[in-house]
Write a protein that holds these residues in place. Sequence first.
Motif, PDB file in Angstrom:
ATOM      1  N   CYS A   1      42.868  73.362 -63.980  1.00  0.00           N
ATOM      2  CA  CYS A   1      42.206  72.160 -63.626  1.00  0.00           C
ATOM      3  C   CYS A   1      42.647  70.605 -64.676  1.00  0.00           C
ATOM      4  O   CYS A   1      43.185  70.910 -65.026  1.00  0.00           O
ATOM      5  CB  CYS A   1      41.101  72.665 -64.314  1.00  0.00           C
TER       6      CYS A   1
ATOM      7  N   GLU B   1      42.934  66.565 -63.872  1.00  0.00           N
ATOM      8  CA  GLU B   1      42.575  65.206 -63.715  1.00  0.00           C
ATOM      9  C   GLU B   1      43.033  63.980 -62.760  1.00  0.00           C
ATOM     10  O   GLU B   1      43.399  63.553 -61.889  1.00  0.00           O
ATOM     11  CB  GLU B   1      42.078  64.280 -64.758  1.00  0.00           C
TER      12      GLU B   1
ATOM     13  N   LEU C   1      37.544  68.309 -60.531  1.00  0.00           N
ATOM     14  CA  LEU C   1      36.652  68.444 -60.930  1.00  0.00           C
ATOM     15  C   LEU C   1      35.297  67.305 -60.996  1.00  0.00           C
ATOM     16  O   LEU C   1      34.764  66.702 -61.953  1.00  0.00           O
ATOM     17  CB  LEU C   1      36.316  68.922 -62.289  1.00  0.00           C
ATOM     18  N   GLY C   2      36.224  66.140 -60.327  1.00  0.00           N
ATOM     19  CA  GLY C   2      35.337  64.937 -59.509  1.00  0.00           C
ATOM     20  C   GLY C   2      36.453  63.997 -60.045  1.00  0.00           C
ATOM     21  O   GLY C   2      37.345  64.168 -61.111  1.00  0.00           O
TER      22      GLY C   2
ATOM     23  N   ARG D   1      35.777  61.604 -62.329  1.00  0.00           N
ATOM     24  CA  ARG D   1      35.933  61.177 -63.941  1.00  0.00           C
ATOM     25  C   ARG D   1      36.793  62.389 -64.030  1.00  0.00           C
ATOM     26  O   ARG D   1      36.960  63.201 -64.654  1.00  0.00           O
ATOM     27  CB  ARG D   1      34.524  60.620 -64.455  1.00  0.00           C
TER      28      ARG D   1
ATOM     29  N   LEU E   1      36.611  64.074 -68.012  1.00  0.00           N
ATOM     30  CA  LEU E   1      35.586  64.402 -68.704  1.00  0.00           C
ATOM     31  C   LEU E   1      36.986  65.491 -69.461  1.00  0.00           C
ATOM     32  O   LEU E   1      37.913  65.655 -69.859  1.00  0.00           O
ATOM     33  CB  LEU E   1      35.116  66.014 -67.808  1.00  0.00           C
TER      34      LEU E   1
END
Length: 233
Positions: free
Chosen positions: A160, A162, A209-210, A212, A214
């Motif tokens: 993961c 970002e 995971l999008g 933004r 997190l």
Amino acid sequence: LYVEHPLGSGQSVPLTREQAHYLFGVMRLSVGGRIALFNGSDGEWIAEVAEAGKRGGALSCVVQSKPLQLPPDLWLLFAPIKKARTDFIVEKAAEMGAARIMPVQTEFTNSERIRQDRLQAHAVEAAEQCGGTFVPEVTDLQRLDRVLAAWPEYRQLMFCDEAEVGAALKLAENEKGRPWAILIGPEGGFSEPERKRLKALPYAHVVSLGPRVLRADTAAVAAMTMWQQALGD
Ligand code: SAM
């Protein structure tokens, strides 16, 4: 209730002082009362109080109420963060069915020491609360590069990151049935050299995971949810 004792028809299960206090002091059970037990390998059993005392007692297994439900073969690797939030990650991973929970030291991991025995107890509590029959193993803190150096064949890694906005989990059919792992970085994220090394791993799948950024504990839950949607049973 989680017990470290074999469970089976007619099996007698001795109680520790703490368990006796919980059953007879807190739950107010008495002889003949019934409670669900699990030990992580024999499924869930309904047991009856055979002896009740201040300092101990004994239960007798009556019937198996749930077979062992092994979780999907998912490991959660995460860099420890602040203590309370590390506890949170362990609890959520146990609730969401991780088979193994592995705190890993990365370059930017702040020097949080972890108490493996305390985290393992959190995993047991989470399994008790969600009526599970399996308790994930919480390993001691290990360096990420050591874990990767001994990486088991076929296990796929959902990395993961970002920085990879929009990267989706793309799987070949034959990758669905394999064992999996999820990797979540520390508050400071991964270093560039770490990112490079991770992306080069043949079994790694970089995932966003999008849009933004997190917090690591939020990311752990989001990643396990995404994994379950894509792969879990
Ligand atoms: N590097 C970020 C920074 O310094 O602002 C923070 C890292 S974030 C707090 C901790 C970890 O959560 C990241 O290393 C990554 O594994 C995961 N994470 C957080 N947001 C993410 C996202 N949108 N997509 C993928 N992973 C994410």
